[in-house]
Design an enzyme around this catalytic site. Sequence first.
Site, PDB file in Angstrom:
ATOM      1  N   SER A 562     -14.972 153.433  44.850  1.00  0.00           N
ATOM      2  CA  SER A 562     -14.930 152.695  46.048  1.00  0.00           C
ATOM      3  C   SER A 562     -14.135 151.217  46.334  1.00  0.00           C
ATOM      4  O   SER A 562     -12.825 151.592  46.124  1.00  0.00           O
ATOM      5  CB  SER A 562     -16.695 151.958  46.175  1.00  0.00           C
ATOM      6  OG  SER A 562     -17.001 151.563  47.450  1.00  0.00           O
ATOM      7  N   HIS A 676     -21.206 159.549  48.800  1.00  0.00           N
ATOM      8  CA  HIS A 676     -20.375 158.452  48.163  1.00  0.00           C
ATOM      9  C   HIS A 676     -21.110 158.195  46.923  1.00  0.00           C
ATOM     10  O   HIS A 676     -20.485 157.640  45.841  1.00  0.00           O
ATOM     11  CB  HIS A 676     -20.288 157.350  49.193  1.00  0.00           C
ATOM     12  CG  HIS A 676     -19.524 156.032  48.665  1.00  0.00           C
ATOM     13  ND1 HIS A 676     -17.961 155.957  48.699  1.00  0.00           N
ATOM     14  CD2 HIS A 676     -19.807 154.795  48.391  1.00  0.00           C
ATOM     15  CE1 HIS A 676     -17.488 154.869  48.294  1.00  0.00           C
ATOM     16  NE2 HIS A 676     -18.530 154.113  48.179  1.00  0.00           N
TER      17      HIS A 676
END
Length: 704
Positions: A562, A676
Site C-alpha cells: 500500500s 487490498h
Amino acid sequence: MSKRTLTAEDLYRFAWLSNPALSPDGQWVIFERMTAKEKEDDYETQLVLARIDGEEVRDLTSAGTNNYEAVWSPDGSQVAFVSNRAYGTQVWLLPRDGGEARRLTRLRYAPSRLAWAPDGHSLYALVPVSRYPDVGEVELLDPGLSDKEVKEALDKENQEWAENPKRYGRLYYKADGVGLSRERIRQLVQIDVDTGDCRQLTREPEGVSSFAVAPDGTELVFTTNRRENPDIHWWYEDVYRLSASGGEAELLTENVVAHELAYAPDGRSLAILGHGEELYEYWSAAHTHLFVLSRQDGTLTKLTQAFPDELGDATGSDMHGQVKTQAPVWSKDGRYVYVLSARQGRCEVVRFATDGSTPLGEVVIGGDRDVYGFTSDGEAQFVITYATPTHPGRVAAVRIGEGVRPRTPRTVMDALDGKVPFFPTQETRLDRSNEWLEEVSLVDPEPFSYSSVDGWQVQGWVMKPVNCEPGRKYPVLLEIHGGPQTHYGYAMFQEMQWFAAQGYAVVYTNPRGGTSYGQEFVNAVRHHYGEADAADVLNGLDAALGQFDFLDGQRVAVTGGSYGGFMTNWLVGHTDRFFAAVTQRSISNWISFYGCSDIGPLFVESQLGVSDVIAERDRLWQMSPLAYADRITTPLLIIHSENDLRCPMEQAEQLYTTLKRRGAEVELLRIPNASHGLSRGGKPKLRLARLYAIFNFIDSHRPE
C-alpha cells in the site's frame, strides 16, 4: 528439547482472539476465536466462554463457520449473537448455561452491531435495506423456506446481481473488500426477543453507522450523515436522538464527526469518539478525540484537548483477525471514560476524568504490547485482548489499581521512551489457544531510535535471524508499513518472524506520517510524499546498520504494501542500494489512482494537497513513482490482488508494462479473488502463495 522454526503453513495453527464481552455479574467472558481452515481454504469463527478466574474455558458455539457480535442479556441469562449456521446469517439466542441455540430472526441481509434493550425484551441491530429509488424496508425471508431453499435463493440473487449491468450516479460507488455497491444502507431495527418481529426505526438516506441505547431504555442515539452533499462530504457523521417508541430523530450535535457512542451509566452524558475542529486542519491525518456531550444542556466538552497522542489502535499486523473498533467505556460512577490509545508503537488502555482534571490522560493498562480490545465491569475489573511481537493474541483478566501513569507531552525531537514493562503486573490468562508456540523459536525484536531529517526522532525495530551466530553477518529485509497513517509496533507479524526463521534479519521503522508519535508527526507526510518520509526510511536503515553488527549492509532487500508499496516503488526509482525489491498492492501513478481507487478523490485531495487533478496533474506526476521508472535498476517483483479497489490492479500494470518495455528485470504476480487486505484476511492459500513469492524472489537474488 530444541525448538523448531516457524513455517508459513503455521498459518493454519494460529488462533486469533478478539472482541471480549464481560457478563453483567462480572464472572464470565465471551470472546471470538478465529482460525484458518486448510481443507475449506477459509476461516472459521467460534465463540468461547471463560470464567473470570480462568478455571473454566469452553467452546460456546460449534455450528456454523462465523459466530460473532456476542452480547449478554441484561440479566446475564442468555447471549445474543450473529451466526451463519442456518437460514442465511441471523440473530441467535443461547442460554449461558448451555443448550440449543434458538434462531430469532429471518432477515434477508445480515445484521450487525447488536445491543440489548435494558428491559431484556428486545434487541437493536443495524440491518441493510435498499437505498434506491427510496430508502426501503427491512426484507424478511419466507418462513416456509428450508435452509437449503434459503441458500439457493440467496445464491441466485448474488449470481443475478453479478451477471447484470450496474448503473451508478454517485462518486463513491465501490469499496475495497466489499466490491461494487449494491445500494444497500444500514438502518436501525428493533427485534422482539419473544417473536423475532422487526420494527424499522430509521429511514436515513445515508444509513446509520453506529448507535447506543440509553440506560433507561427510553431513547437511542445514532450517527448518520444528513449534510447537503453527503456523496462528496461522506466523512460527516452527526449525532441524532431517537425515542425508543419511534418518531422523528432530533439532531443532538453536528460539532463533532462522530464514530463511536456510549451513554454514561446515569444517562445524563454521552461519550463520543470522533473529530472536532482539528479535522479541518489535518483531515485524514487528524487525531481522534474523546468528547462528552451533556444531555441536559447540550454542552460538548473535548476531554482530550491537551492529550498528545492518538486514540484507538492503528498497529499493523497480519495476525489480528476480526477486531472491532473499540467503543469508549464508562466507569460505573461516571467519573471516568476508558479508551484505547497508541504511543510509540504500543497500544494501551487510558482513562480520562469527566470533570476535566486529567487532560493528559492516565494509562491504566499498558506496557510493550498491543492492547487491541477490552471490556470492563465499570470498576476495577477489566478483560483485555492483547498481542506481543512473539504472540498473536491473548485474553486476560486484569484488575486496575492506583498505579496509573500520565502521558507526558513530547515534541518530535524529544527522546523516545525506553522499555515499558507490562502493568498491572498481575493478570489471569483466560484463553487456552496458541500453546503450540511454546515449541517454536521466535525472535523478540530489538527497538532502536535515531535522529532523522530536521532532528526528528524516529523509532524502529530489528529482528535477528533465528539462531543468530556471533560474528556472522546476515542478509537484511527492510519492511515499510502501509497507511501511511498506521504504525509498526508491539504486535506479531508472521511474515517477519518467518523471514527471521529463514535466516534473514528484518529492519522496520515508523517514518513520519505514521501514527503513535503525536499530531505533528502523523501529519508531516501530507503533501510531502517521497520527501522526508523517504529519508526517514533510509536513515533508519543506516542507523540500524550502524548499531547492529550482524546486519550485512551489502545485502539489503526491501518490501512494503500500500503506502509501503508506494515507498518501495519510490525508493528503487531513487537509489540502487537494494539487491531486490518486492512491491505489494502499490501506488505508481497518482493521476490514475484519483479516478480508479475507491477513495481516490478524498485521499488524493487530503494526502497530496491537490484540489484539481487536471490543473495540477504535473504536480501529481512528479509525486508518482512511475515518473522515475527509467531510473529503476533493482530487480523488482510486483504483487497485486486483482480485486484490489483501494490501489487498483492498473497501478501494478502500468509499472510492470513500463519496466518490461524498457527491458528492466521485473515480474508481475497477479493474485485472483483477493482484495487490498490479502495479507491480513485473504484466502489462506493465497496468503501462503504471497509469502512464498516474496521470499523466493528475494532469496533467489540474494548475493552470496
